[in-house]
Design an enzyme around this catalytic site. Structure first.
Site, PDB file in Angstrom:
ATOM      1  CB  SER A  68    -106.978 -11.307  41.271  1.00 32.85           C
ATOM      2  OG  SER A  68    -108.355 -11.131  41.180  1.00 32.85           O
ATOM      3  CE  LYS A  71    -108.628  -8.900  43.884  1.00 34.21           C
ATOM      4  NZ  LYS A  71    -109.581  -9.981  43.639  1.00 34.21           N
ATOM      5  CE1 TYR A 193    -110.522  -4.973  44.053  1.00 36.14           C
ATOM      6  CE2 TYR A 193    -112.357  -5.067  42.515  1.00 36.14           C
ATOM      7  CZ  TYR A 193    -111.410  -5.707  43.299  1.00 36.14           C
ATOM      8  OH  TYR A 193    -111.365  -7.073  43.320  1.00 36.14           O
ATOM      9  CE1 TYR A 244    -109.204 -15.090  42.375  1.00 32.81           C
ATOM     10  CE2 TYR A 244    -108.529 -16.642  40.687  1.00 32.81           C
ATOM     11  CZ  TYR A 244    -108.690 -15.342  41.132  1.00 32.81           C
ATOM     12  OH  TYR A 244    -108.331 -14.311  40.317  1.00 32.81           O
ATOM     13  CB  VAL A 262    -110.096 -13.794  36.101  1.00 33.16           C
ATOM     14  CG1 VAL A 262    -110.622 -14.434  37.366  1.00 33.16           C
ATOM     15  CG2 VAL A 262    -110.302 -12.304  36.097  1.00 33.16           C
TER      16      VAL A 262
END
Lengths: 308, 308, 308, 308
Positions: A68, A71, A193, A244, A262
């Protein structure tokens, strides 16, 4: 920071010593086999100054799955390429729910709360795909350029593993498509993705790649990716949404814009000063690296370099 | 009911006259073009007695898209073929949420609340597919046999339209798959589900097809599909869950087990007495036929044949 | 039912024997001390026919705390006194949430989903208070009259215990008041509500008191409390909402309109035939008597007297 | 900031001119009459440097109802008096729900998400009441001392109005009490809370009162209220939770820790530099002052003094 390499080396050694008891605690991500097999005893940390000089400690040169963390780079590229019309399709409020929640998405008619929950990241990748025609390659090129490391690459095994266990992300994408908030075909979007998530980088790579946010928008080659205002905005979204549903806790303890993955990595930014990356695979219950958060907590406590 | 054809004909004429002002009110389903184009002024109603004799009024012989009404037949077949282990994968409580909600699914870890919301119906079709190898054909054969009409068939245009606008159902299926609650490949499951929804039947067909629930489990040919207890259970699930999130209202006004579809049809059962079907395309805000609910309301008021 | 006293006695004995292994399982309500102290080994069951003759088994003449069962009588009185304008202030859809949830109330702007969740029952009592000036006394008089037992009374210890642990109900009442859906002062309303919940009755009392619903609205003295249509409606609301968030399960297993209380009692109605009451303090996870539900399940299985 | 009074005066004039078109837009809070009657055309802004010198523009010396802004001072006092055991009773994560939501509270068993939603502020006041015996007076004394203005005071009319329309807060307090998360009697707690909300202060007062957060914990008299680490933490909670469910938006646009109130005021902190207060009664849909947010946005854009 100001004292140069010797002090930085000492600082990093001290942080590593302080968090050593935590290394190996927590649980590596288990939702895909490729992540579950990583040795949980890894720990690395790197700091890059505004000139791109990097110092590190531990496994700071070992590549791991960025997940992530990518992102934040995809968001910056989508803003750079397409401007702030992106914000019509994704919000910038923290989510009170776990990172892949469909509940929120339904309550808000297919508009994800922010670009760092999975649903929001899918919208960002969808936008980048429309803008560039090849979202994952565009992202990879950018990360190679900013890190100065041409070996940064996709991990085909991780991407395949993500694909195989991709029902939750497929659900998110189809759900947003049902609201008209996905432009590209869902299978193609998911491919990009999953490739994006699979990119492997070291702490050294990530710290360098994050410097454009410390430099208020300037890339490694001195060109401007984001306006000063846009760079501020990305940092703000990182602070409020980057870890998160523990963003409040991270702000409280660390007090820096940061984005976790993660895979156990975290990138953090001290605007106007430096960028940091830390990695240790053991995660807490909310998906953030136990030793990684502790190391950043020690960093801001020892240096006073929190934004607060 | 007991007075035979002449009285029934009079009863149906009176109901049709009573609800005539409502025909055309409400809104036909608009989520797929094939349904949105249906003339909203249709109205038909049919009653089938335990021997299979059917009387009707209005457009009672005109086929229309059965849509969610097929869910009750798929449920009966899945129970008949596989027994009550089905209930480990789907609940039987009313849903307080709209019929295709993901919120509930997430709160309850991928177990749909009941077999008549879309998520639950997908689980039932998945189960039927595993049990029979061809869920939609099995269902079609059953409906032809019970209705005594070999012309009952799929509507390819409707199925294609469902497929084209199927992102919400794809999201539901992938989401449950992420919890391990779908056994077959999602694309194949969706195909069977869309075919199932597309089946076209008239009120006459549906009233006859529903008789096994009035006969406490016996099929048209006298063979037993469900035990008396299972038939009771299916009727109970229809009463508490058969009309989307208006089940309480339907029980309050009509007081019969019933299952509605967004094509504007409703099947209702008077256990031990008869089965009814009604059709009018205009829907209320919760997806039930306006004139159809009113006609069933008149029926139980005039005859006293509510279960309460 | 039609065979008279000897058969009924045998039926009740058989049911009591069948459920004996379940007596004492489950957990008595623990939220107030007065209920937690009840011996969990009690079991009683009573059936009242349309003429008011009652047969029973076990502890069928022992008074217990009726608790939420009183909600169905309060609802009937509020409808009888004030008509169906009540439904502007409370819905009649099953709740997917636990019986005292504030979540639903917030999503629907202070209008409770149905009159049998606590919020809805508070609205009903508020309405009855406005209509009569003394809601709890009015209810007590009604229950004495219908049961034919002038000793039915409030339990002051239980009422005090409810009051002492009444924060959740106070929250519900204040919350609805904030939406303008409570007319009387909250403290006075809560007093009436806690008195109402505290009423102690035996199975014999409750079965007789429930007969007006089996008699389609006629009271013990032959006068009409509810129209036939209103009686149908109350039965429908009992079936879809009467057993907390297990209404679907209760309909599936038992197939009768029923209302349970956390004292371990349940009243059920066979429209046109009889009323039943059962009591055993051990509750399942959703607040319904374990042995009580099982006894009603046996009753409908043995007699075929389900509404389905 | 560094150029002294003349430049500051010019800066404030420029900001006031820039936001002038927005003054009067938005809607003053309407939930209590005392707020609804305020003239929406007010606008004031003040900046206090670390030495306590204050400059202002417009209505910067006019007292207004501080409302939720007082929550940040109550939090600081509760931490100073009782330490971080407070965090066992209240979280520090942003809320995705409106500021007085009971939904979240129920999902998380009576623990409010953060100290700035109403439920969390009630817990803070409850804690302060237990620690000091007179929460509202303690708070008033603190605000008088820090602002250097002995005329800061409660507004009895506002407090009475809050009390009269206090059902929502009563619901929150009773609901948390049902989980054991309120120590004091609910009516007494509500009194202190309504007094606290009613405190009237000017922008000048508020900017000075907020300086201890810019001074990393030091009060006006040089004594330490909070450790440097605690001051960082309070600033972090302000940034992530201080502006209702628009915290992400506020961070994105303004990039400073800030706390707003429905009276139209906002306090913001530039750590190590200054504190600001702004006031204009017209609110946006999420309860933040339209002209106030715009003025702070202009401030960080013109000065570059965002934390990012």
């Amino acid at each position: 920071m100001d004292g140069g390499a010797p002090d930085l080396a000492g600082l990093l050694e001290r942080i590593a010593a302080d968090v050593a008891p935590l290394i190996g605690s927590g649980t590596p991500a288990e939702y895909i086999p490729a992540l579950a097999e990583v040795d949980p005893r890894h720990f690395g940390m790197a700091i890059a100054d505004l000139d791109g000089n990097v110092h590190g400690v531990g496994d700071w040169r070992v590549p791991f799955s960025a997940q992530s963390i990518t992102k934040v780079f995809a968001l910056a590229l989508a803003l750079a390429e397409g401007g702030d019309s992106l914000w019509r399709r994704v919000g910038r409020e923290p989510s009170g729910n776990p990172f892949n929640s469909l509940v929120q998405l339904e309550h808000e008619n297919g508009i994800p709360r922010n670009p760092f929950i999975n649903a929001g990241a899918l919208v960002v990748t969808d936008r980048l795909q429309t803008l560039t025609g090849d979202a994952s390659s565009e992202l990879l090129e950018f990360l190679r350029a900013e890190s100065g490391n041409p070996d940064v690459s996709f991990d085909a095994e991780v991407a395949a593993s993500e694909h195989e266990h991709g029902d939750r992300n497929a659900a998110l994408a189809h759900f947003m498509a049902s609201y008209g908030n996905i432009d590209n075909p869902v299978p193609a979007l998911l491919d990009h993705y999953f490739w994006q998530c699979s990119i492997a980088m070291s702490c050294a790579d990530l710290a360098r790649a994050g410097l454009f946010l410390a430099r208020h928008g300037l890339r490694a080659d001195g060109s401007r990716l984001l306006t000063r205002s846009e760079a501020k905005q990305v940092n703000a979204v990182m602070l409020t949404c980057g870890t998160y549903d523990a963003a409040g806790e991270f702000a409280y303890r660390v007090g820096l814009p940061g984005k976790s993955g993660v895979g156990g990595g975290i990138v953090a930014v001290v605007p106007g000063r430096c960028a940091l990356a830390v990695w240790s695979p053991g995660l807490d219950s909310r998906g953030n690296s136990v030793a990684g958060v502790a190391a950043l907590d020690r960093f801001t406590t020892l240096t006073g370099l929190s934004v607060f």
